[in-house]
Design an enzyme around this catalytic site. Structure first.
Site, PDB file in Angstrom:
ATOM      1  N   SER A 100      41.370  51.864  30.888  1.00  0.00           N
ATOM      2  CA  SER A 100      41.087  51.938  32.080  1.00  0.00           C
ATOM      3  C   SER A 100      41.427  53.253  32.954  1.00  0.00           C
ATOM      4  O   SER A 100      41.023  53.308  34.061  1.00  0.00           O
ATOM      5  CB  SER A 100      41.856  50.529  32.695  1.00  0.00           C
ATOM      6  OG  SER A 100      43.101  50.765  32.452  1.00  0.00           O
TER       7      SER A 100
ATOM      8  N   HIS B 219      34.255  49.498  30.181  1.00  0.00           N
ATOM      9  CA  HIS B 219      35.574  49.037  30.882  1.00  0.00           C
ATOM     10  C   HIS B 219      35.497  47.726  31.533  1.00  0.00           C
ATOM     11  O   HIS B 219      34.513  47.543  32.611  1.00  0.00           O
ATOM     12  CB  HIS B 219      35.878  50.112  31.913  1.00  0.00           C
ATOM     13  CG  HIS B 219      37.288  49.871  32.722  1.00  0.00           C
ATOM     14  ND1 HIS B 219      37.560  50.033  33.911  1.00  0.00           N
ATOM     15  CD2 HIS B 219      38.403  49.082  32.287  1.00  0.00           C
ATOM     16  CE1 HIS B 219      38.521  49.432  34.341  1.00  0.00           C
ATOM     17  NE2 HIS B 219      39.224  49.185  33.353  1.00  0.00           N
TER      18      HIS B 219
ATOM     19  N   GLU C   7      32.104  48.792  33.687  1.00  0.00           N
ATOM     20  CA  GLU C   7      31.559  50.152  33.722  1.00  0.00           C
ATOM     21  C   GLU C   7      31.049  50.563  32.293  1.00  0.00           C
ATOM     22  O   GLU C   7      31.925  50.539  31.398  1.00  0.00           O
ATOM     23  CB  GLU C   7      32.873  50.844  34.129  1.00  0.00           C
ATOM     24  CG  GLU C   7      33.258  50.546  35.721  1.00  0.00           C
ATOM     25  CD  GLU C   7      34.399  51.157  36.108  1.00  0.00           C
ATOM     26  OE1 GLU C   7      34.481  51.218  37.598  1.00  0.00           O
ATOM     27  OE2 GLU C   7      35.335  51.252  35.500  1.00  0.00           O
TER      28      GLU C   7
ATOM     29  N   ASN D 167      38.769  51.765  39.470  1.00  0.00           N
ATOM     30  CA  ASN D 167      40.197  52.227  39.554  1.00  0.00           C
ATOM     31  C   ASN D 167      40.629  53.606  40.173  1.00  0.00           C
ATOM     32  O   ASN D 167      41.682  53.574  40.726  1.00  0.00           O
ATOM     33  CB  ASN D 167      40.685  52.330  38.046  1.00  0.00           C
ATOM     34  CG  ASN D 167      41.083  50.884  37.544  1.00  0.00           C
ATOM     35  OD1 ASN D 167      41.152  50.002  38.191  1.00  0.00           O
ATOM     36  ND2 ASN D 167      41.352  50.779  36.196  1.00  0.00           N
TER      37      ASN D 167
HETATM   38  N1  CAA Z   1      40.080  33.876  30.919  1.00  0.00           N
HETATM   39  C1  CAA Z   1      39.245  32.843  30.995  1.00  0.00           C
HETATM   40  N2  CAA Z   1      39.011  31.963  31.876  1.00  0.00           N
HETATM   41  C2  CAA Z   1      39.810  32.177  32.729  1.00  0.00           C
HETATM   42  C3  CAA Z   1      40.910  32.831  32.964  1.00  0.00           C
HETATM   43  C4  CAA Z   1      41.100  33.856  32.079  1.00  0.00           C
HETATM   44  N3  CAA Z   1      42.000  34.917  31.987  1.00  0.00           N
HETATM   45  N4  CAA Z   1      41.576  32.522  33.968  1.00  0.00           N
HETATM   46  C5  CAA Z   1      41.253  31.401  34.803  1.00  0.00           C
HETATM   47  N5  CAA Z   1      39.896  31.008  33.984  1.00  0.00           N
HETATM   48  C6  CAA Z   1      39.037  30.137  34.234  1.00  0.00           C
HETATM   49  C7  CAA Z   1      40.130  28.922  34.135  1.00  0.00           C
HETATM   50  O1  CAA Z   1      39.446  27.862  33.246  1.00  0.00           O
HETATM   51  C8  CAA Z   1      39.864  28.337  35.383  1.00  0.00           C
HETATM   52  O2  CAA Z   1      39.686  27.073  35.928  1.00  0.00           O
HETATM   53  P1  CAA Z   1      40.826  25.891  35.876  1.00  0.00           P
HETATM   54  O3  CAA Z   1      42.083  26.490  36.322  1.00  0.00           O
HETATM   55  O4  CAA Z   1      40.289  24.865  36.259  1.00  0.00           O
HETATM   56  O5  CAA Z   1      41.222  25.810  34.177  1.00  0.00           O
HETATM   57  C9  CAA Z   1      38.823  28.972  36.019  1.00  0.00           C
HETATM   58  O6  CAA Z   1      38.512  30.118  35.507  1.00  0.00           O
HETATM   59  C10 CAA Z   1      38.828  29.504  37.666  1.00  0.00           C
HETATM   60  O7  CAA Z   1      40.072  30.049  38.058  1.00  0.00           O
HETATM   61  P2  CAA Z   1      40.438  30.068  39.084  1.00  0.00           P
HETATM   62  O8  CAA Z   1      40.306  28.723  40.034  1.00  0.00           O
HETATM   63  O9  CAA Z   1      41.557  30.716  39.267  1.00  0.00           O
HETATM   64  O10 CAA Z   1      39.198  30.794  39.923  1.00  0.00           O
HETATM   65  P3  CAA Z   1      39.087  31.699  41.323  1.00  0.00           P
HETATM   66  O11 CAA Z   1      37.740  30.786  41.933  1.00  0.00           O
HETATM   67  O12 CAA Z   1      40.208  31.342  42.183  1.00  0.00           O
HETATM   68  O13 CAA Z   1      38.592  33.001  40.802  1.00  0.00           O
HETATM   69  C11 CAA Z   1      39.290  35.187  40.256  1.00  0.00           C
HETATM   70  C12 CAA Z   1      39.839  33.527  40.187  1.00  0.00           C
HETATM   71  C13 CAA Z   1      37.930  35.434  39.514  1.00  0.00           C
HETATM   72  C14 CAA Z   1      40.476  35.770  39.364  1.00  0.00           C
HETATM   73  C15 CAA Z   1      39.398  35.575  41.597  1.00  0.00           C
HETATM   74  O14 CAA Z   1      40.560  35.214  42.574  1.00  0.00           O
HETATM   75  C16 CAA Z   1      39.139  37.122  41.936  1.00  0.00           C
HETATM   76  O15 CAA Z   1      38.181  37.550  41.807  1.00  0.00           O
HETATM   77  N6  CAA Z   1      40.300  37.815  42.148  1.00  0.00           N
HETATM   78  C17 CAA Z   1      40.184  39.358  41.872  1.00  0.00           C
HETATM   79  C18 CAA Z   1      40.592  39.772  40.428  1.00  0.00           C
HETATM   80  C19 CAA Z   1      40.181  41.160  40.292  1.00  0.00           C
HETATM   81  O16 CAA Z   1      40.168  41.918  41.392  1.00  0.00           O
HETATM   82  N7  CAA Z   1      40.409  41.697  39.264  1.00  0.00           N
HETATM   83  C20 CAA Z   1      40.313  43.155  38.868  1.00  0.00           C
HETATM   84  C21 CAA Z   1      41.768  43.507  38.457  1.00  0.00           C
HETATM   85  S1  CAA Z   1      41.574  45.197  38.229  1.00  0.00           S
HETATM   86  C22 CAA Z   1      41.364  45.602  36.762  1.00  0.00           C
HETATM   87  O17 CAA Z   1      41.152  44.675  35.724  1.00  0.00           O
HETATM   88  C23 CAA Z   1      41.099  47.089  36.224  1.00  0.00           C
HETATM   89  C24 CAA Z   1      42.065  47.291  35.458  1.00  0.00           C
HETATM   90  O18 CAA Z   1      41.822  48.213  34.605  1.00  0.00           O
HETATM   91  C25 CAA Z   1      43.456  46.952  35.275  1.00  0.00           C
END
Ligand code: CAA
Length: 285
Positions: free
Chosen positions: A121, A142, A154, A192
């Site tokens: 990342s 990514h 990405e 990022n």
């Molecule tokens: N893997 C697979 N499935 C998953 C999971 C995972 N890690 N986490 C959750 N799930 C599934 C679960 O089964 C969950 O359902 P249950 O709780 O009923 O079991 C389902 O997905 C839905 O989960 P949520 O109810 O938590 O879903 P939500 O509608 O609240 O959305 C989210 C969750 C998509 C994370 C949303 O909150 C979101 O978009 N958040 C922002 C995330 C973001 O910005 N990510 C980028 C981070 S930066 C990065 O990653 C870059 C880097 O290099 C570090």
């Protein structure tokens, strides 16, 4: 002509690697996941099985689809088992040395036509590729956390990446059902480069505005329509992961906003790493 990918290797089955493996099997690919111990590999398979089972319970997938997807996953502790993979995606520790050493091994093991991808990342894909004698077949892929839920990948072109390797990577991302944004190998790529200093600003605002994490998260979800607040997001990503990426970007760009705020460094040092540690900005049961 980009080659057709059938079998994908994923090296490192932590949160990102396991998520990527899940995306692969759900898209119909054979996936070989490699971990350093059988226990870690089993734990990752268990997490993938749990998320697929939840999909069945919620009616998003049939039992047969879930079973078939899990049947396409195999795990190993032996890197040599990735020899027949057409694409290998590396998702190990975010350190240049171990990544470069791994790519040297992958080049030795895999077919000359295989595309070798890194999920880094914040490190340079070009520097990772330079460890091999065939940097033309190395790309960045990514993914975002959680990989099964976040649409974006990405597709990063390093200095010597060939058009063919980029086309293969783009084809796989399309078959994953994900959104591809092709970009060049610049520090932090696209997201990022924007998100890391932004999250650092959020943490600085916590202290400057003297608001609690809950209040800041409420402000950003209610006032900027973020799907989750910055503190909840940092807990999801992992405080250690964010600090590490932040330090890497600061090292490369020397922009003060890239440097991790001392509050985050202190949290990292104290083991308040977010969801995975049970405690970060919030506590998790
Ligand atoms: N893997 C697979 N499935 C998953 C999971 C995972 N890690 N986490 C959750 N799930 C599934 C679960 O089964 C969950 O359902 P249950 O709780 O009923 O079991 C389902 O997905 C839905 O989960 P949520 O109810 O938590 O879903 P939500 O509608 O609240 O959305 C989210 C969750 C998509 C994370 C949303 O909150 C979101 O978009 N958040 C922002 C995330 C973001 O910005 N990510 C980028 C981070 S930066 C990065 O990653 C870059 C880097 O290099 C570090």
């Amino acid at each position: 002509m980009a080659s057709a990918v059938q079998r994908i290797g994923v090296v490192g089955l932590g949160a990102m690697g396991a998520g990527i493996a899940q995306v692969g099997i759900e898209a119909g690919f054979e996936v070989v996941g490699r971990e350093v111990t059988a226990d870690l590999a089993d734990a990752a398979s268990g997490r993938i099985g749990h998320f697929l089972a939840r999909k069945v319970e919620k009616g998003q997938q049939t039992q047969d689809e879930s079973k078939a997807a899990l049947g396409r996953l195999s795990t190993t502790t032996d890197l040599a088992d990735l020899a027949t993979c057409d694409l290998v995606i590396e998702a190990i520790v975010e350190e240049l040395g171990p990544k470069r050493a791994l790519f040297v091994e992958l080049e030795r093991i895999c077919d000359a036509e295989a595309v070798l991808a890194t999920n880094t990342s914040a490190l340079s894909v070009t520097e990772i590729a330079a460890a091999t004698t065939r940097p033309d077949r190395v790309v960045g892929l990514h993914f975002f956390n959680p990989a099964p839920l976040m649409p974006l990948v990405e597709v990063v072109r390093a200095e010597l990446t060939s058009d063919e390797a980029v086309a293969t990577a783009l084809g796989v991302v399309e078959r994953f059902g994900k959104v591809a944004v092709p970009c060049h190998d610049t520090p932090g790529f696209v997201v990022n480069r924007v998100l890391i200093p932004l999250l650092n600003d959020c943490v600085r605002v916590l202290d400057e505005s003297r608001v609690e994490p809950q209040a800041l998260d409420l402000a950003m979800t209610s006032g900027a329509a973020w799907p989750m607040g910055p503190c909840a997001l940092l807990d999801l990503v992992g405080i250690d992961v964010h600090v590490h990426a932040s330090e890497a970007l600061y090292g490369r760009l020397r922009e003060p906003r890239m440097a991790p705020p001392p509050r985050l460094v202190a949290m990292r040092d104290a083991g308040l790493l977010g969801r995975k540690a049970g405690r970060g900005f919030y506590s998790y049961g």
